[in-house]
Structures are given as C-alpha cells and as structure tokens.
Enzyme design. Structure first.
Site, short mmCIF file in Angstrom:
data_model
loop_
_atom_site.label_atom_id
_atom_site.label_comp_id
_atom_site.label_asym_id
_atom_site.label_seq_id
_atom_site.Cartn_x
_atom_site.Cartn_y
_atom_site.Cartn_z
N PRO A 69 0.83 -1.21 0.00
CA PRO A 69 0.00 0.00 0.00
C PRO A 69 0.86 1.26 0.00
CG PRO A 69 -0.71 -1.55 1.69
CD PRO A 69 0.59 -2.06 1.16
N GLU A 70 0.41 2.28 -0.71
CA GLU A 70 1.13 3.55 -0.70
C GLU A 70 0.56 4.41 0.43
OE1 GLU A 70 2.48 5.14 -4.33
OE2 GLU A 70 2.17 3.29 -5.45
N LYS A 115 4.45 4.80 5.04
CA LYS A 115 3.78 3.51 4.90
C LYS A 115 3.66 2.77 6.23
CE LYS A 115 5.45 3.08 0.14
NZ LYS A 115 6.14 2.22 -0.84
N ASN A 122 5.40 2.89 -6.02
CA ASN A 122 5.67 2.76 -7.44
C ASN A 122 4.70 3.55 -8.32
OD1 ASN A 122 7.54 1.76 -9.21
ND2 ASN A 122 6.44 -0.15 -9.61
N ARG A 142 12.59 -2.66 -9.02
CA ARG A 142 11.18 -2.26 -9.15
C ARG A 142 10.92 -1.84 -10.59
NH1 ARG A 142 8.52 -1.05 -4.42
NH2 ARG A 142 6.70 -1.24 -5.76
#
Length: 322
Positions: free
Chosen positions: A2-3, A52, A213, A304
C-alpha cells in the site's frame, strides 16, 4: 505494498472506530501474544500514519507499530455505529473495499471467529479489526517510535492528517500549511544530498515518505521529469512543483480510496475512470502516451518496475567535461 494514502485512511478509520475507547487486543495466531498483553485493556488514544507505517498510541504510553508490506491487510466490521472500509491492505492481497456498515450490523454480537492467520485482533464495544500478514507488527515505547519516525522523510499527507485532527478539535488547522512548507524544504534538502536518479530517490522513504511505485511514476510524468535525472540536479522550482503535485494527488487518494492521477481531458470518454483511465504511465507499457504519440516504456530499476514516456520525459543531456 500500500502507498501512503492507504495508511492515512487506515489511521483515520482506527481513530473513528477505536479512538478514545478501551480495547481488547489479542493474537489468535499466537505470534503476537506477548506484545498484545502489553496493550490489552487500555484505551486507544490516537492513531496516525507516517509514510507507509501506522502507529496507534495507547493510554499506557505504548504504541502499536504496523508496516503492512506486500501482503499485510486489515479487515474490519462492527455494529450500526461502524462505517468505513471493510478492508484496507496490500493490493497484492485485498486492496481496499468500501462497504460501509456490515449487512448484519443490527444483530452484531461481537467479532466473528478468526479466519486464517490473524496476527492481531482489536475489539471495542462497536467494532473490530483483524490484521493478517504484516511485515512488521510490534509494541514500542515513545523513544523507539521516535527513532522510527526520525528515519522517515517528510510526509506529503501531513497537512491532510492535521486537517482531519483539527476537525475533531485535536489540532490547529493553521499548522497544516506550516508543516507542508517545512516538508517541502526538507524534501529539497534531501534531494540535494544525492546524485541518485530521481526515479530511485522518490522510492527512498528517508527522502520522502509514502511514495510508492504508482505515485513515483505518475508524479514524474505529470511534471515532465525524466526518472534518470540525478536528484541533486532537479531545480528548486521543479522540486517545489513536484512536492506540491505529490501532495495534491496523494490527498486525492485519501479522499477517493484509490489512486487516480489523470485529468478528465486525458481520459478515454468511453472508458471507466478506474482503473482503465486512472494512470498516465503506470502499467501502460507499450501503450500510446495520453499526451503524445510515443509508447510508454518499462524498465526494471533498483528491483522495481519503472514506467515513463520517453518523449514527454526526455533524458537529460549528458554533461561533457572540458
């Protein structure tokens, strides 16, 4: 994982469901039993997020710290007094589901039997929360919490958090802009310290908190910044614009419960907004840019996936030494 917007929504929900209430804390799975005993039966005074990570402060001056990671998720339920998301967690696991009051709220007699490996269960008079699969879950004292907070960069959602608390009479709304301005200055200072490409730096939680991301890719596109540009070469003007744009889109995420970064004029009028029209570049590799005729690129950078438009976000010219 989760962001940042999801963790701030999680903190708000904890405040709404459990804030100011005595709660029962247990570990059906057993792995958290000793820590659960330290906060069981105490009042959950306040929940807050930074980046986060979620922190819940209890009346005995201890804190629950949770980092959901890739697979962690909370599920919620309760009686007619409970409203909010039924689940908030890692997109790979469950994402976020908005259901409001549970269908059997009128006959609520407490939480259901645990399903799966429930690391932590929190129960109040009107609701419950189950946590499964977090990367980190521990009870800490104030000093250890502060040590974690000090490692994190400025949080673009600090202003939103202050406004939420101000609405409850727990903070001064005037602090919102002051803290955001301070966050911008810290962000600028952090970027100046590193030659790391900005596309990598934005994912470093010590540079800026809560950006993952999606927000990384979308913010760079929206500001026409090449992800390959060394962070310390980003101008003061562009740094300021980038900071406030991240603040804006992440605050939208808190409001909407999902990430939508596109402007109405850049969406396909025949398609649904989310997820088909939500992003400019994220997971759109090989597709035509919404702003130009170029194809969206994809590369793996620092383990990533990085998405960008090679035309809208041109690489910086190489500097030649004389």
């Amino acid at each position: 994982m989760p962001e940042g917007h999801s963790l701030h929504r999680l903190a708000r929900q904890f405040d709404d469901v459990f804030g100011g209430q005595r709660v029962l804390v247990s570990s059906p799975q057993g792995r958290f039993s000793s820590d659960a005993e330290r906060i069981d039966g105490h009042q959950l005074e306040h929940a807050f997020a930074k980046g986060k990570q979620l922190f819940c402060r209890f009346s005995n001056d201890l804190y629950l710290r949770v980092h959901l990671g890739l697979y962690g998720a909370f599920s919620f339920g309760g009686d007619q007094h409970f409203t909010g998301a039924s689940s908030i967690g890692a997109p790979r696991k469950i994402g976020e589901s908005e259901t409001g009051t549970t269908s059997d709220a009128e006959s609520y007699n407490g939480p259901p039997a645990p399903v799966g490996a429930v690391r932590v269960r929190i129960v109040s008079e009107h609701g419950w929360a189950d946590l499964r699969g977090p990367t980190a879950c521990e009870v800490l004292d104030h000093d250890r919490v502060q040590a974690h907070l000090n490692k994190l960069g400025p949080d673009p959602l600090i202003g939103s958090a202050v406004r939420f608390r101000a609405a409850k009479g727990q903070a001064d709304i005037a602090d919102s802009e002051t803290l955001l301005e301070a966050g911008h200055k810290e962000f600028r200072a952090n970027l100046l310290k590193t030659k790391t490409p900005i596309g990598v730096a934005l994912m470093n939680q010590s540079v800026i908190s809560g950006v993952g991301n999606i927000y990384r890719a979308e913010a760079l596109f929206r500001n026409r910044i090449s992800p390959a540009l060394p962070a310390n070469e980003l101008s003061a003007q562009k740094t300021k614009k980038l900071w406030w744009d991240i603040v804006s889109v992440m605050e939208d995420g808190v409001r909407d419960g999902k990430i939508i970064t596109t402007l109405p004029e850049d969406r396909d009028p025949q398609g649904v907004i989310w997820p088909d029209n939500a992003y400019y570049v994220y997971q759109r590799q090989g597709m035509q840019c919404r702003k130009c005729s170029a194809r969206i690129s994809l590369a793996e950078v620092a383990a990533r996936k990085l998405y960008w438009c090679p035309r809208c976000q041109k690489r910086p010219r190489q500097r030649h030494s004389t």
